[in-house]
Design a protein around this motif. Structure first.
Motif, PDB file in Angstrom:
ATOM      1  N   TRP A  82       0.820  -1.211   0.000  1.00  0.00           N
ATOM      2  CA  TRP A  82       0.000   0.000   0.000  1.00  0.00           C
ATOM      3  C   TRP A  82       0.852   1.258   0.000  1.00  0.00           C
ATOM      4  N   PHE A  83       1.942   1.261   0.746  1.00  0.00           N
ATOM      5  CA  PHE A  83       2.810   2.441   0.771  1.00  0.00           C
ATOM      6  C   PHE A  83       3.423   2.712  -0.600  1.00  0.00           C
ATOM      7  N   ASN A  84       3.568   1.672  -1.423  1.00  0.00           N
ATOM      8  CA  ASN A  84       4.199   1.816  -2.746  1.00  0.00           C
ATOM      9  C   ASN A  84       3.205   1.667  -3.893  1.00  0.00           C
ATOM     10  N   ILE A  85       1.911   1.756  -3.598  1.00  0.00           N
ATOM     11  CA  ILE A  85       0.915   1.408  -4.602  1.00  0.00           C
ATOM     12  C   ILE A  85       1.004   2.281  -5.850  1.00  0.00           C
ATOM     13  N   ASP A  86       1.235   3.565  -5.690  1.00  0.00           N
ATOM     14  CA  ASP A  86       1.337   4.440  -6.866  1.00  0.00           C
ATOM     15  C   ASP A  86       2.554   4.086  -7.715  1.00  0.00           C
ATOM     16  N   SER A  87       3.658   3.779  -7.074  1.00  0.00           N
ATOM     17  CA  SER A  87       4.860   3.392  -7.810  1.00  0.00           C
ATOM     18  C   SER A  87       4.671   2.050  -8.502  1.00  0.00           C
ATOM     19  N   ILE A  88       3.941   1.143  -7.859  1.00  0.00           N
ATOM     20  CA  ILE A  88       3.683  -0.166  -8.475  1.00  0.00           C
ATOM     21  C   ILE A  88       2.892   0.005  -9.765  1.00  0.00           C
ATOM     22  N   PHE A  89       1.854   0.823  -9.718  1.00  0.00           N
ATOM     23  CA  PHE A  89       1.084   1.064 -10.938  1.00  0.00           C
ATOM     24  C   PHE A  89       1.922   1.812 -11.978  1.00  0.00           C
ATOM     25  N   ALA A  90       2.875   2.626 -11.527  1.00  0.00           N
ATOM     26  CA  ALA A  90       3.718   3.370 -12.469  1.00  0.00           C
ATOM     27  C   ALA A  90       4.643   2.446 -13.252  1.00  0.00           C
ATOM     28  N   ILE A  91       5.121   1.375 -12.628  1.00  0.00           N
ATOM     29  CA  ILE A  91       6.027   0.462 -13.336  1.00  0.00           C
ATOM     30  C   ILE A  91       5.291  -0.710 -13.978  1.00  0.00           C
ATOM     31  N   LEU A  92       4.024  -0.896 -13.628  1.00  0.00           N
ATOM     32  CA  LEU A  92       3.230  -1.966 -14.234  1.00  0.00           C
ATOM     33  C   LEU A  92       2.942  -1.622 -15.689  1.00  0.00           C
ATOM     34  N   PRO A  93       3.162  -2.561 -16.617  1.00  0.00           N
ATOM     35  CA  PRO A  93       2.809  -2.281 -18.013  1.00  0.00           C
ATOM     36  C   PRO A  93       1.347  -1.853 -18.127  1.00  0.00           C
ATOM     37  N   ASN A  94       1.116  -0.744 -18.818  1.00  0.00           N
ATOM     38  CA  ASN A  94      -0.232  -0.168 -18.945  1.00  0.00           C
ATOM     39  C   ASN A  94      -0.861   0.099 -17.585  1.00  0.00           C
ATOM     40  N   GLY A  95      -0.010   0.472 -16.629  1.00  0.00           N
ATOM     41  CA  GLY A  95      -0.485   0.676 -15.268  1.00  0.00           C
ATOM     42  C   GLY A  95      -1.548   1.744 -15.148  1.00  0.00           C
ATOM     43  N   HIS A  96      -1.546   2.709 -16.070  1.00  0.00           N
ATOM     44  CA  HIS A  96      -2.572   3.756 -16.012  1.00  0.00           C
ATOM     45  C   HIS A  96      -3.972   3.189 -16.193  1.00  0.00           C
ATOM     46  N   LEU A  97      -4.069   2.045 -16.890  1.00  0.00           N
ATOM     47  CA  LEU A  97      -5.374   1.418 -17.074  1.00  0.00           C
ATOM     48  C   LEU A  97      -5.858   0.744 -15.790  1.00  0.00           C
ATOM     49  N   TYR A  98      -4.901   0.248 -14.996  1.00  0.00           N
ATOM     50  CA  TYR A  98      -5.251  -0.534 -13.808  1.00  0.00           C
ATOM     51  C   TYR A  98      -5.207   0.283 -12.525  1.00  0.00           C
ATOM     52  N   ALA A  99      -4.741   1.547 -12.628  1.00  0.00           N
ATOM     53  CA  ALA A  99      -4.670   2.397 -11.442  1.00  0.00           C
ATOM     54  C   ALA A  99      -6.048   2.674 -10.850  1.00  0.00           C
ATOM     55  N   ALA A 100      -7.095   2.487 -11.630  1.00  0.00           N
ATOM     56  CA  ALA A 100      -8.456   2.643 -11.097  1.00  0.00           C
ATOM     57  C   ALA A 100      -8.743   1.635  -9.989  1.00  0.00           C
ATOM     58  N   GLY A 101      -7.921   0.594  -9.912  1.00  0.00           N
ATOM     59  CA  GLY A 101      -8.095  -0.413  -8.864  1.00  0.00           C
ATOM     60  C   GLY A 101      -7.301  -0.127  -7.609  1.00  0.00           C
ATOM     61  N   LYS A 102      -6.783   1.104  -7.477  1.00  0.00           N
ATOM     62  CA  LYS A 102      -5.947   1.431  -6.311  1.00  0.00           C
ATOM     63  C   LYS A 102      -6.672   1.169  -5.005  1.00  0.00           C
TER      64      LYS A 102
END
Length: 501
Positions: free
Chosen positions: A328-348
């Motif tokens: 949880w502390f790194n959730i934004d960074s995880i979505f940033a490095i995840l391929p197409n993470g901008h699509l899945y960031a809605a699941g934060k």
């Protein structure tokens, strides 16, 4: 080294390899090459087939272990007439075949309600409705072959097929579709064929180790044994309906009720995978400690049961909680490095609410073997119906309002209320609970870590931000656990290491 130890070591190694392949598949290949809708489609098909195959087993996953000793004739080889273990494999196949036929007929009759449920938001899933039938049949008999291999004390190769071979096959299938070598229809067909191939590999393996056939000892199955089998099986079939449904309702209801349909289902699935990492240590702790609880309850030693409950729950929350906090502390960074993470960031916030639900679960789930090993075991039947009703009502209420976040909140509410009721019953009837001074110190430490995380500045690069945040928090948490003596076992291990230095 005995066969149990050898198979356990091999099985553990295979599980780690499979977990690594699963990580690569989910967080690198699938998110890179498949759309959220593709992920939602495949996950719904697989989860539906998994659910139906578990019903089609007709409780065999429980009764197989209970009744195999009654059939076992003590010989490693078949008898001179070719019958092994009085034809136990025949009876397993018979039960599974009956269940498969019943569920296939039910699938044919249920298409209308299925179309009404999914046609609005997930019409693609309706198009592949009949693909679920062969997939669940392959899964069903694959499970039967695995169960039989387990009776023969063989788990390493079955794990290799499920954890490694299947995942490698699916990587190939995903890449074929990703580079447009196959259409969506052919992709789903090859996807299902991968499960069929694994089923056949499993059949070939048990034929090699067990010389299986469909012969049986006709006079062996007595009326009393039939009655005991049917009574036991009926109880677990009914009890499993609620638990299996409640564990998969959120994905189905997101795909059905949310306007995003399969896209929302795909995003929800990726968030679910992130949270699933939290319970990995809990699985090992439960598998090791459950026999200890069974022994304590067999002696009716409620003081020992209470002690075990406190120790196991503390360590489950300690290990799982630290993993969740770091995620949880790194959730934004995880979505940033995840391929197409901008699509899945809605699941934060799906990650957050599911993670909180998982914290409640790993804190209280050691109550399950306490109830199962007590004279109140039948209460599990009422408990599973409670869970199912709560899950349906909360999802129906919250998904139309809050979408995928509503499904995650529904899971949190269901987990809190259902485990709360179970714990109330355990406390009243069996005088056991997970709550201890050490547990409250641990919860206070987690709250302190939230404050520490807020003080660490964010760095633009996620590759720098993750270690900058994780290393001091992780080391600080372990130091605090040692200094506060939250876990005596952890403290003794650290003391031992320090003395060696």
């Amino acid at each position: 080294m005995g066969i149990v130890e050898r198979q356990s070591i091999k099985g553990t190694l295979v599980s780690y390899v499979g977990a690594f392949i699963g990580f690569l598949t989910t967080f690198l290949i699938i998110t890179e090459f498949l759309t959220p809708k593709d992920i939602g489609l495949t996950r719904n098909i697989v989860e539906a087939a998994t659910l139906i195959s578990s019903f089609a087993l007709l409780g065999l996953n429980s009764s197989a272990f209970r009744f195999y000793p009654y059939f076992q004739n003590g010989d490693r080889e078949a008898s001179p007439d070719g019958v092994r273990d009085n034809g136990y494999f025949y009876y397993m196949m018979t039960v599974a075949s009956v269940g498969g036929i019943l569920m296939s007929l039910l699938m044919l009759l249920a298409k209308g309600p299925f179309v009404a449920m999914f046609s609005r938001n997930s019409p693609e899933l309706v198009d592949f409705y009949y693909a679920i039938i062969p997939l669940f049949v392959f899964m069903l008999f694959w499970l039967v072959f695995e169960l039989y291999a387990t009776q023969l004390m063989r788990i390493a190769i079955p794990k290799l097929i499920r954890e490694v071979v299947l995942r490698l096959l699916l990587i190939g299938v995903y890449l074929l579709y990703a580079f447009r070598f196959v259409s969506l229809e052919l992709f789903i067909s090859i996807f299902i064929a991968a499960y069929a191939l694994c089923m056949l590999l499993m059949l070939g393996y048990i034929r090699r180790i067990g010389r299986v056939n469909l012969r049986r000892n006709r006079g062996f199955l007595t009326p009393e044994l039939k009655r005991n089998f049917l009574r036991y099986t009926l109880f677990y079939v009914v009890a499993s309906i609620g638990s299996k449904l409640s564990s998969r309702l959120d994905l189905f209801m997101v795909s059905s009720l949310d306007e995003g349909g399969l896209d929302s289902g795909g995003i929800f699935s990726i968030a679910f995978y992130m949270v699933a990492v939290v319970e990995i240590p809990s699985r090992s702790l439960l598998s090791v400690s459950t026999p200890l609880m069974a022994e304590a309850m067999k002696r009716n030693d409620l003081a020992k049961a209470d002690e075990l409950f406190k120790r196991v729950s503390l360590h489950q929350l300690l290990s799982g909680g630290l993993i969740f906090l770091l995620i949880w502390f790194n959730i934004d960074s995880i979505f940033a490095i995840l391929p197409n993470g901008h699509l899945y960031a809605a699941g934060k916030y799906v990650v957050f609410f599911l993670g909180m639900a998982k914290m409640i679960e790993i804190l209280l789930n050691y109550g399950n073997p306490i109830v199962s090993c007590s004279k109140y075991y039948h209460w599990n039947l009422y408990y599973t119906f409670l869970v199912t009703i709560l899950a349906v009502l909360t999802n129906l209420w919250l998904i139309p309002i809050l979408g995928i976040n509503g499904a995650a909140i529904a899971t949190l509410i269901t987990t809190f209320l259902s485990y709360g009721v179970q714990q109330f019953m355990i406390g009243r009837k069996l005088h056991a609970s997970p709550f201890s001074p050490a547990l409250f110190r641990l919860v206070a430490l987690f709250a302190l870590l939230f404050g520490l995380n807020a003080l660490i500045p964010h760095v633009t690069s996620p590759w720098i931000d993750i270690p900058l945040r994780s290393i001091p928090i992780g080391l600080g948490a372990l130091a605090a656990v040692y200094a506060l003596r939250i876990s005596p076992e952890f403290g003794r291990a650290v003391d031992k290491c320090l003395r060696r230095r």
